[in-house]
Design a protein around this motif. Structure first.
Motif, short mmCIF file in Angstrom:
data_model
loop_
_atom_site.label_atom_id
_atom_site.label_comp_id
_atom_site.label_asym_id
_atom_site.label_seq_id
_atom_site.Cartn_x
_atom_site.Cartn_y
_atom_site.Cartn_z
N UNK A 132 0.85 -1.18 0.00
CA UNK A 132 0.00 0.00 0.00
C UNK A 132 0.89 1.24 0.00
N UNK A 133 0.50 2.21 -0.82
CA UNK A 133 1.26 3.45 -0.95
C UNK A 133 0.32 4.62 -0.73
N UNK A 134 0.73 5.54 0.13
CA UNK A 134 -0.10 6.70 0.43
C UNK A 134 0.74 7.96 0.26
N UNK A 135 0.34 8.78 -0.71
CA UNK A 135 1.07 10.03 -0.98
C UNK A 135 0.52 11.17 -0.14
N UNK A 136 1.37 12.14 0.10
CA UNK A 136 0.96 13.37 0.78
C UNK A 136 1.91 14.48 0.37
N UNK A 137 1.54 15.71 0.70
CA UNK A 137 2.43 16.84 0.47
C UNK A 137 2.09 17.69 -0.74
N UNK A 138 1.10 17.29 -1.50
CA UNK A 138 0.71 18.11 -2.64
C UNK A 138 0.07 19.41 -2.19
N UNK A 139 -0.14 20.31 -3.14
CA UNK A 139 -0.76 21.58 -2.81
C UNK A 139 -0.64 22.54 -3.96
N UNK A 140 -0.94 23.80 -3.68
CA UNK A 140 -0.88 24.86 -4.68
C UNK A 140 0.25 25.81 -4.33
N UNK A 141 1.09 26.09 -5.30
CA UNK A 141 2.20 27.03 -5.11
C UNK A 141 2.33 27.91 -6.34
N UNK A 142 3.04 29.00 -6.17
CA UNK A 142 3.33 29.86 -7.31
C UNK A 142 4.59 29.36 -8.01
N UNK A 143 4.71 29.72 -9.25
CA UNK A 143 5.90 29.35 -10.03
C UNK A 143 7.15 29.81 -9.29
N UNK A 144 8.15 28.94 -9.29
CA UNK A 144 9.38 29.20 -8.57
C UNK A 144 9.40 28.65 -7.16
N UNK A 145 8.25 28.22 -6.68
CA UNK A 145 8.15 27.69 -5.33
C UNK A 145 8.59 26.25 -5.24
N UNK A 146 8.45 25.71 -4.03
CA UNK A 146 8.88 24.34 -3.75
C UNK A 146 7.80 23.56 -3.02
N UNK A 147 7.83 22.27 -3.21
CA UNK A 147 6.99 21.33 -2.47
C UNK A 147 7.79 20.06 -2.24
N UNK A 148 7.47 19.35 -1.16
CA UNK A 148 8.04 18.04 -0.94
C UNK A 148 6.91 17.03 -0.80
N UNK A 149 6.91 16.07 -1.68
CA UNK A 149 5.94 14.99 -1.63
C UNK A 149 6.50 13.83 -0.82
N UNK A 150 5.62 13.15 -0.13
CA UNK A 150 5.99 11.95 0.62
C UNK A 150 5.12 10.79 0.18
N UNK A 151 5.67 9.61 0.29
CA UNK A 151 4.93 8.39 -0.03
C UNK A 151 5.25 7.36 1.05
N UNK A 152 4.26 7.05 1.87
CA UNK A 152 4.43 6.07 2.93
C UNK A 152 4.04 4.70 2.41
N UNK A 153 4.95 3.73 2.55
CA UNK A 153 4.72 2.38 2.04
C UNK A 153 4.49 1.41 3.19
N UNK A 154 3.62 0.45 2.95
CA UNK A 154 3.37 -0.60 3.93
C UNK A 154 2.97 -1.87 3.21
N UNK A 155 3.01 -3.00 3.95
CA UNK A 155 2.55 -4.25 3.38
C UNK A 155 3.51 -4.89 2.41
N UNK A 156 4.80 -4.80 2.65
CA UNK A 156 5.78 -5.40 1.74
C UNK A 156 5.52 -6.90 1.59
N UNK A 157 5.79 -7.42 0.40
CA UNK A 157 5.59 -8.83 0.13
C UNK A 157 6.53 -9.67 0.97
#
Length: 130
Positions: free
Chosen positions: A3-28
């Protein structure tokens, strides 16, 4: 089942920054997070899903040309979390960003193929305004 769950998206102005995260669980069985190839893909309305960057178990990476020098992928194996640091964002980076995982990928050869990836998150929206 991974299972993969993303977070960290949003709205920014050009030139700005964001950091996305993806939490993983349930490895085979027999797998740990560190053994997976992980990646970030994006899809804007009316376009095909595009590979942004992937990283394999040996930390080989492959970036799409349009984000080189601006985006950086990283992972914290202890936290089972994948990150995407996005700097100098442009309006054309606007898309839904998806985290993905698979056992094997072609990062060391510089190839990003969505068909290699078996597990996908639900996505997080990134909107960059001019």
């Amino acid at each position: 089942q991974v299972q993969l769950v993303e977070s960290g998206g949003g709205s920014v102005q050009a030139g700005g920054s964001l950091r996305l995260s993806c939490a993983a669980s349930g490895a085979a069985s027999g797998y740990t997070f560190s053994r997976y190839c992980m990646g970030w893909f994006r899809q804007a309305p009316g376009t095909e899903r595009e590979g942004v960057v992937i990283i394999d178990s040996a930390d080989n990476t492959a970036y799409v040309d349009s984000v080189k020098g601006r985006f950086t992928i990283s992972k914290d194996n202890a936290k089972n979390t994948l990150y995407l640091q996005m700097n100098s964002l442009k309006p054309e980076d606007t898309a839904m960003y998806y985290c993905a995982a698979t056992g094997l990928c072609l990062a060391r050869f510089g190839y990003i193929r969505a068909t290699d990836f078996h597990y996908w998150g639900q996505g997080t929206q990134v909107t960059v305004s001019s």
